[in-house]
Design a protein around this motif. Structure first.
Motif, PDB file in Angstrom:
ATOM      1  N   LYS A 141      39.020 -34.594 -16.340  1.00 14.38           N
ATOM      2  CA  LYS A 141      39.194 -35.468 -17.509  1.00 14.38           C
ATOM      3  C   LYS A 141      40.676 -35.568 -17.865  1.00 14.38           C
TER       4      LYS A 141
ATOM      5  N   LYS B   8      30.632 -32.089 -27.290  1.00  8.18           N
ATOM      6  CA  LYS B   8      31.692 -32.337 -26.303  1.00  8.18           C
ATOM      7  C   LYS B   8      31.162 -32.925 -25.004  1.00  8.18           C
ATOM      8  N   SER B 121      34.570 -42.189 -22.233  1.00 10.27           N
ATOM      9  CA  SER B 121      35.930 -42.210 -22.785  1.00 10.27           C
ATOM     10  C   SER B 121      36.169 -41.073 -23.767  1.00 10.27           C
ATOM     11  N   LYS B 122      35.107 -40.521 -24.314  1.00 12.90           N
ATOM     12  CA  LYS B 122      35.263 -39.494 -25.364  1.00 12.90           C
ATOM     13  C   LYS B 122      34.551 -38.196 -25.012  1.00 12.90           C
ATOM     14  N   TYR B 123      33.572 -38.259 -24.138  1.00 12.23           N
ATOM     15  CA  TYR B 123      32.731 -37.099 -23.821  1.00 12.23           C
ATOM     16  C   TYR B 123      32.675 -36.855 -22.321  1.00 12.23           C
ATOM     17  N   CYS B 239      32.269 -44.397 -29.982  1.00 14.78           N
ATOM     18  CA  CYS B 239      32.976 -44.616 -28.708  1.00 14.78           C
ATOM     19  C   CYS B 239      33.302 -46.102 -28.530  1.00 14.78           C
TER      20      CYS B 239
END
Lengths: 239, 239
Positions: A141, B8, B121-123, B239
Motif C-alpha cells: 500500500k 483498516k 483507496s482507503k482500506y 471513500c
C-alpha cells in the motif's frame, strides 16, 4: 536459452530486490529522529539490524519447538539489542514500534513499480518474502506495489531458503514448480529456488548494502534470466 | 450508528457477494457445450453443484483426520456425482477439469470492480472466501478484482464459518478483529464474523440464486453497514 513458455507466475524476493530498504530506513529514521529529538547513528542501526537478520531466522529454524516467529517480532527483538549496543536512549514503546514498522514503509527501486505493472499484464505476480503478511501488505500500500496476492514465509511457517517456501508458493498457486519463476537480487535465494524446480531470474541491485555490499554484484549461477532491472525481465518475457 | 473509524481492512465473501457465479457458470458452460458438442442441462448442473457446496465442506469439517481438502477438489468430486445423476456423457478428464475451473472464471456484479476500487483507496481489501488461493487468484485476474492480497480458507485449513478463518484473517493482517470488516451477501457469514469480533457489512444480492433464491433478500442482523451495492458501502465509509 531457457524455454520459459510454461511460466505462469513470478514470485519476488522483496528486501533488496523490490525495495531499497537501506536508503529508505536511514532517511525515514533520520527525519523522524529530528522531529522526535532522539540522537542516534541511524546508519549504524540500519546496517546492524540487517546484519542480525539471517541469524534471527536461523534461530527460529533451529528451535521448531518454540513455534514459528514472524519477522516483525524478530525485527523488534534485534532492534532492542541494537539500541542498547549503540547507546540510543529515550525510546518509548511507541517509538520502538514505529521503528520496527519502518520495515513496512520501504520505497521501491526506481524501476520496480513500472516493471511489476508490465509483468502483471501477462503473469501472476506476488512477493515471496521472509516478511510477514502484514508487513508485505502494508508495504505494498505504501509503495504502490501492484501484487496479485501476497505470498510470505509466514504462510508456510518456514523462512527462505527452506524448501517449504518455494514449494508452498507453487502449491498455493495450483502450479508445478517449473511454472513459477523466482526473481531475486540474491544468488543464494535463486540457488534454492532452482534446486526445488522453480525457474529463476536475477536482477542486479549493486547498491543494496551501500558501501558494505560484498556480494551479488553479478549472477553467479545458471539462471534463466539475468537482467539489470525489472524492465529487462519484462523485455525478456515479452511483456 | 456504529463507529467504524477503527476499521483498516475489508474482507469479502466472494461467491455471490463479489461475483455472480450462477449466471457466469450457466453462460460459460452453455457456450462451451455447443462448441464441444456435449448435451446437458447446465442450469440443473450449476444449481445442483452449488447445492452440494455446504455439505462437501461439512464433510471436511467432520473428518479432520483426513486433512483439509481445497475447494477445487470438492468441486471436482461434486461434479462427478452430478454428471452421473444428470446423465451427461462424453466428458473427458480435460472436460471435467475445464468445468471445475469454471469457478475460476466468474464475472463480477456490475458494481463490484468500481466499488472495490473506491474502497481500496482507503482500506486494505481482500477476499475471505472458501475458494482456494489459486481459484481466487485466477478469478481476480479474469474478473479484474483489485485485491491487495488474497485471504482464503485454505490458508487456515478451515472453512467459513469456522472461527479460524475470521480470526486468522485478522492475525495475518496484524490487526485486531474489530479493525477488520467482513462484507457479505449472506447473513450467516456475518453472524459468524460478528461473533468473533469483526465489523460487518451486508450487501443485498437478491438474484444470486435466480428463481431458487429463498433467503438473504434483506439484512436480518444488526450489521454495521447495510447497502444495496459496493458503492453504498464506499459512500458510508467516505471513500
Amino acid at each position: 536459452m531457457s524455454d520459459l513458455s510454461a511460466v505462469k507466475a513470478l514470485v519476488f524476493d522483496v528486501f533488496g530486490t523490490v525495495v531499497d530498504w537501506r536508503t529508505s530506513l536511514i532517511n525515514d529514521f533520520t527525519a523522524w529522529s529530528k522531529t522526535r529529538g532522539i540522537q542516534g547513528d541511524w546508519t549504524a542501526l540500519v546496517d546492524g539490524w540487517r546484519g542480525l537478520y539471517v541469524g534471527s531466522m536461523d534461530e527460529v529454524r533451529r528451535h521448531p519447538e518454540r513455534g514459528y516467529v514472524i519477522l516483525d517480532v524478530l525485527h523488534r527483538r534485534s532492534l532492542e539489542t541494537l539500541v542498547a549496543q549503540l547507546g540510543i536512549t529515550g525510546l518509548t514503546e511507541a517509538d520502538l514500534d514505529h521503528l520496527t514498522r519502518g520495515w513496512h514503509r520501504l520505497h521501491p527501486w526506481a524501476d520496480s513499480v513500472a516493471g511489476l505493472t508490465r509483468l502483471k499484464s501477462k503473469y501472476i505476480i506476488a512477493p515471496l518474502s521472509n516478511g510477514n503478511v502484514a508487513l508485505l501488505t502494508n508495504m505494498a500500500k505504501f509503495a504502490g506495489l501492484p501484487w496479485d496476492l501476497v505470498l510470505s514465509a509466514e504462510l508456510f511457517a518456514h523462512y527462505k531458503p527452506d524448501p517449504e517456501t518455494y514449494l508452498g508458493a507453487a502449491r498455493l498457486l495450483g502450479l508445478a514448480p517449473g511454472e513459477v519463476m523466482m526473481v531475486a537480487a540474491h544468488n543464494n535465494d535463486l540457488e534454492a529456488a532452482q534446486r526445488y524446480g522453480l525457474k529463476t531470474a536475477f536482477v542486479a541491485r549493486p547498491t543494496e548494502y551501500g558501501p558494505l555490499q560484498s556480494r551479488d554484484f553479478n549472477a553467479t549461477g545458471a539462471w534463466d534470466i539475468v537482467a539489470d532491472d525489472f524492465g529487462g525481465i519484462a523485455d525478456r518475457l515479452g511483456c
